[in-house]
Design a protein around this motif. Structure first.
Motif, short mmCIF file in Angstrom:
data_model
loop_
_atom_site.label_atom_id
_atom_site.label_comp_id
_atom_site.label_asym_id
_atom_site.label_seq_id
_atom_site.Cartn_x
_atom_site.Cartn_y
_atom_site.Cartn_z
N HIS A 1 0.67 -1.25 0.30
CA HIS A 1 -0.06 0.24 -0.28
C HIS A 1 0.75 0.96 0.10
O HIS A 1 1.55 1.51 0.88
N VAL A 2 0.70 1.78 -1.05
CA VAL A 2 1.58 3.35 -1.50
C VAL A 2 0.34 4.33 -1.57
O VAL A 2 -0.10 3.89 -2.31
N VAL A 3 0.36 5.79 -1.41
CA VAL A 3 -0.57 6.65 -1.75
C VAL A 3 1.48 7.90 -2.18
O VAL A 3 1.73 7.97 -1.56
N VAL A 4 0.81 7.71 -3.32
CA VAL A 4 1.81 9.02 -4.03
C VAL A 4 1.23 10.24 -4.12
O VAL A 4 0.37 10.75 -4.63
N VAL A 5 2.38 11.57 -3.58
CA VAL A 5 1.82 12.93 -4.06
C VAL A 5 3.14 13.20 -4.89
O VAL A 5 4.37 13.55 -4.26
N ALA A 6 2.66 13.34 -5.68
CA ALA A 6 3.52 14.41 -6.58
C ALA A 6 3.08 15.44 -7.63
O ALA A 6 2.01 16.22 -8.10
N HIS A 7 4.34 16.37 -7.21
CA HIS A 7 5.04 17.33 -7.59
C HIS A 7 4.97 18.29 -9.34
O HIS A 7 6.35 17.71 -9.27
N SER A 8 4.90 18.85 -9.81
CA SER A 8 4.94 19.13 -11.51
C SER A 8 5.52 17.89 -12.36
O SER A 8 4.68 17.59 -12.61
N MET A 9 6.44 18.05 -12.32
CA MET A 9 7.25 17.21 -13.43
C MET A 9 7.62 15.78 -12.62
O MET A 9 7.10 14.88 -13.45
N GLY A 10 7.50 16.09 -11.15
CA GLY A 10 7.37 14.46 -10.36
C GLY A 10 5.56 13.72 -10.70
O GLY A 10 6.24 12.83 -11.18
N GLY A 11 5.31 14.07 -11.17
CA GLY A 11 3.72 14.03 -11.48
C GLY A 11 3.97 12.40 -12.69
O GLY A 11 3.61 12.19 -13.41
N LEU A 12 4.56 13.68 -13.58
CA LEU A 12 5.05 13.00 -15.14
C LEU A 12 5.33 11.81 -14.51
O LEU A 12 5.27 9.98 -15.29
N LEU A 13 6.73 11.26 -13.80
CA LEU A 13 7.17 10.06 -13.50
C LEU A 13 6.20 9.38 -12.74
O LEU A 13 5.72 8.08 -13.14
N ALA A 14 5.17 9.85 -11.74
CA ALA A 14 4.52 9.23 -11.14
C ALA A 14 3.38 8.25 -12.25
O ALA A 14 2.88 7.28 -11.68
N HIS A 15 3.20 8.96 -12.67
CA HIS A 15 2.07 8.91 -14.02
C HIS A 15 2.53 7.36 -14.14
O HIS A 15 1.69 6.10 -14.62
N THR A 16 3.58 7.13 -14.92
CA THR A 16 4.14 5.56 -14.95
C THR A 16 4.53 4.73 -14.25
O THR A 16 4.01 3.19 -14.42
N LEU A 17 4.07 5.12 -12.63
CA LEU A 17 4.11 4.14 -11.78
C LEU A 17 2.40 3.20 -11.63
O LEU A 17 1.62 2.26 -11.16
N VAL A 18 1.84 4.74 -12.39
CA VAL A 18 0.22 4.09 -12.10
C VAL A 18 -0.54 3.76 -13.70
O VAL A 18 -2.18 3.74 -13.49
N SER A 19 0.05 3.33 -14.95
CA SER A 19 -0.15 2.94 -16.32
C SER A 19 0.37 1.68 -16.50
O SER A 19 1.53 1.73 -16.41
N ASP A 20 -0.68 1.08 -18.33
CA ASP A 20 0.46 0.54 -19.00
C ASP A 20 0.79 1.10 -20.58
O ASP A 20 -0.22 1.96 -20.33
N SER A 21 2.05 0.86 -20.54
CA SER A 21 2.34 2.03 -21.59
C SER A 21 1.64 1.25 -22.88
O SER A 21 1.28 1.63 -23.87
N GLY A 22 1.84 -0.52 -22.69
CA GLY A 22 2.51 -1.13 -23.85
C GLY A 22 3.03 -0.61 -24.74
O GLY A 22 4.23 0.09 -24.44
N ALA A 23 2.77 -0.16 -25.80
CA ALA A 23 3.81 -0.18 -27.02
C ALA A 23 3.45 1.52 -27.48
O ALA A 23 3.33 2.95 -28.36
N ALA A 24 1.74 1.87 -26.47
CA ALA A 24 1.94 3.41 -27.09
C ALA A 24 2.73 4.68 -27.00
O ALA A 24 2.87 5.25 -28.01
N LEU A 25 3.55 4.51 -25.83
CA LEU A 25 4.44 5.45 -25.56
C LEU A 25 5.58 5.08 -26.80
O LEU A 25 6.77 6.89 -27.86
#
Length: 517
Positions: free
Chosen positions: A292-316
């Protein structure tokens, strides 16, 4: 850096020099947004020298028997036995925090400071500037025997819960944090250097804990933004770690990274470091902190956080390159690097994310004057720049036109990553697998779709599907704004309420500590 800027200005015409000066002002504004370290002072008599590692010591002029309560974990105990300084917490004067929090009750709050020997892998996840413990010493009389001096960890749930009872244990949370942050001047000062020279950061990239690891508490993983460091969170940490409802269930963790490197490089380090930290402290994979982890991310840090909670597949990859990855003949190292940056799956241990002023679709500022100058003076990360150059040489035309231009300018940096670009749009479109919240600042009377926090436009910070979105009357650095703090507390309390049985396990395990009465 000053000499470099001056030399650039020498060969510029007057309009270009004005532009450079303007960009320097804007960059300085960004630097100003980074937090200043807390300063402390105290009278000489506030420093005491008890012998906590012996059976008996002298306390307030009286011989007492030392008793380490079960609230003191082994991770804390070794520093208590070999401290460098013990201070009376209520005598410490601090400057830098917006609020001061302490609980009146029985006992004497202390701050124990110990240098970090960095001998063990675990110690490398604590601040290099030193380890600070909040301790409360409670002297209890015993008829016919020497008094008992019971030592409690002020941050343990037993002490925290006692505040709501009829016989609370005293604690001074702000003093403990003030001593910790007063030793972090070099960390705060390293933020700009790590932005300029991301391949040579002064402090190791990774997850850092400021309190001894507690397997039964949920980590709040703070991820700072551009030109930031864990020090950027000091006022918010003070406000959260001084709230009994929050402190009983949560522990603060911080991700430190050099903010000059490309977003996908930092994001890959974050994913690896979080898993490695959880495995290190919990090799059996049984702790609440591993699930159990809660992420609090500011500014550019939120872009990093998005990769923790999504599946990229080949989209990027598909918005970066014009050919499928499996159609390319690459070396093992080249393919591993691409897979590391562009392909990821969400991490199951993340329960919730709170985004603060995040430029999900980029910042025009990063692509304008500041980005133009900044990308000239940042030393490019070697691995991504080299990999991009090699890929473009081996497969001409493979790069999306935007990234072909980036490659021609020397390779990616964080500012290239933050400018509006196809990769950011692709990341913003990836579905987030957990509940998430947005806290967005605005300057001026307009709270609508055309508002801005001074650095990021509302349209870029807004994400459809958020469980809540809070608009705060503040600029980009809104972490310590009262409305931001209140909203984060609300979300964290709601997270506990929804956790049900899985979070109650933490309280059950914590009850192993002895009774406060």
């Amino acid at each position: 850096m000053t000499r470099r800027l001056i030399s650039l200005g020498v060969c510029m015409n007057r309009p270009a020099a004005v532009t450079l000066r303007l960009s320097c002002v804007l960059i300085c504004a960004l630097v100003f947004g980074c937090a200043q370290t807390v300063k402390i002072s105290y009278p000489s008599e506030s420093e005491i020298h008890p012998e906590f590692d012996r059976r008996y010591t002298t306390w307030e002029g009286e011989r007492v028997e030392v008793n380490w309560t079960p609230s003191l974990r082994a991770e804390s105990s070794k520093y208590l036995a070999e401290y460098d300084r013990v201070l009376l917490a209520n005598s410490i004067q601090e400057k830098g925090f917006r609020h001061e929090y302490k609980i009146a009750g029985k006992g004497t709050p202390l701050v124990v400071y110990a240098k970090n020997p960095e001998h063990t892998p675990e110690e490398r996840h604590y601040p290099t500037s030193g380890i600070t413990l909040g301790i409360t010493a409670v002297k209890e009389s015993r008829p016919g025997q020497v008094p008992l001096l019971k030592l409690y960890d002020s941050f343990d749930p037993v002490v925290v819960r006692s505040a709501a009872g009829s016989d609370p244990i005293a604690a001074n949370y702000t003093a403990t944090l003030a001593v910790l942050y007063s030793h972090t001047r070099k960390v705060a000062g390293s933020a700009f250097a790590s932005f300029m020279r991301p391949d040579n950061p002064r402090f190791a990239t990774g997850i850092y804990l400021i309190h001894p690891y507690d397997p039964n508490k949920i980590p709040i993983l703070f991820i700072h933004g551009l030109l930031g460091s864990p020090i950027s969170w000091q006022n918010l940490t003070n406000d959260l770690c001084s709230d009994p409802k929050i402190l009983e269930h949560y522990q603060p963790w911080f991700f430190l990274y050099p903010t000059g490197q490309p977003v996908l490089e930092s994001a890959a380090q974050l994913r690896e470091d979080l898993q490695a930290t959880q495995r290190l402290f919990d090799p059996s994979d049984r702790a609440v902190a591993s699930h159990h982890v809660v992420v609090v991310a500011h500014s550019m840090g939120g872009l990093l956080a998005h990769t923790l909670v999504s599946d990229s597949g080949a989209a990027l990859w598909n918005v970066f390159a014009t050919k499928p990855l499996n159609s390319l003949k690459l070396s093992a190292d080249e393919k591993d690097l691409i897979l590391k940056y562009f392909f990821f799956r969400h991490q199951a241990s993340i329960d919730r994310v709170i985004f603060l002023s995040v430029p999900h679709r980029g910042s025009v500022l990063a692509g304008g004057i500041v980005g133009s100058i900044g990308n000239r003076i940042i030393r490019h990360s070697k691995s991504p720049a080299h990999a991009m150059k090699e890929l473009a040489a081996q497969y001409p035309g493979i790069l999306d036109p935007y990234f072909a231009r980036v490659n021609a300018r020397g390779g990616p940096t964080s500012l290239f990553s933050l400018a509006p670009n196809p990769l950011l749009n692709g990341l913003a479109d990836l579905p987030i697998k957990v509940p998430f919240h947005s806290i967005i600042g605005h300057l001026g009377p307009d709270e609508g779709p055309h508002s801005t926090d001074g650095l990021v436009e509302y349209y870029s910070s807004h994400l459809e599907g958020a469980e809540s979105e809070k608009i705060v009357p503040a600029g980009h650095y809104l972490m310590a704004h009262p409305e931001t703090v209140a909203e984060i507390k609300r979300i964290l309390e709601e997270n506990i309420a929804r956790g049900g049985r899985s979070f109650k396990r933490a309280a059950t395990l914590a009850s192993r500590t002895d009774s406060v009465h």
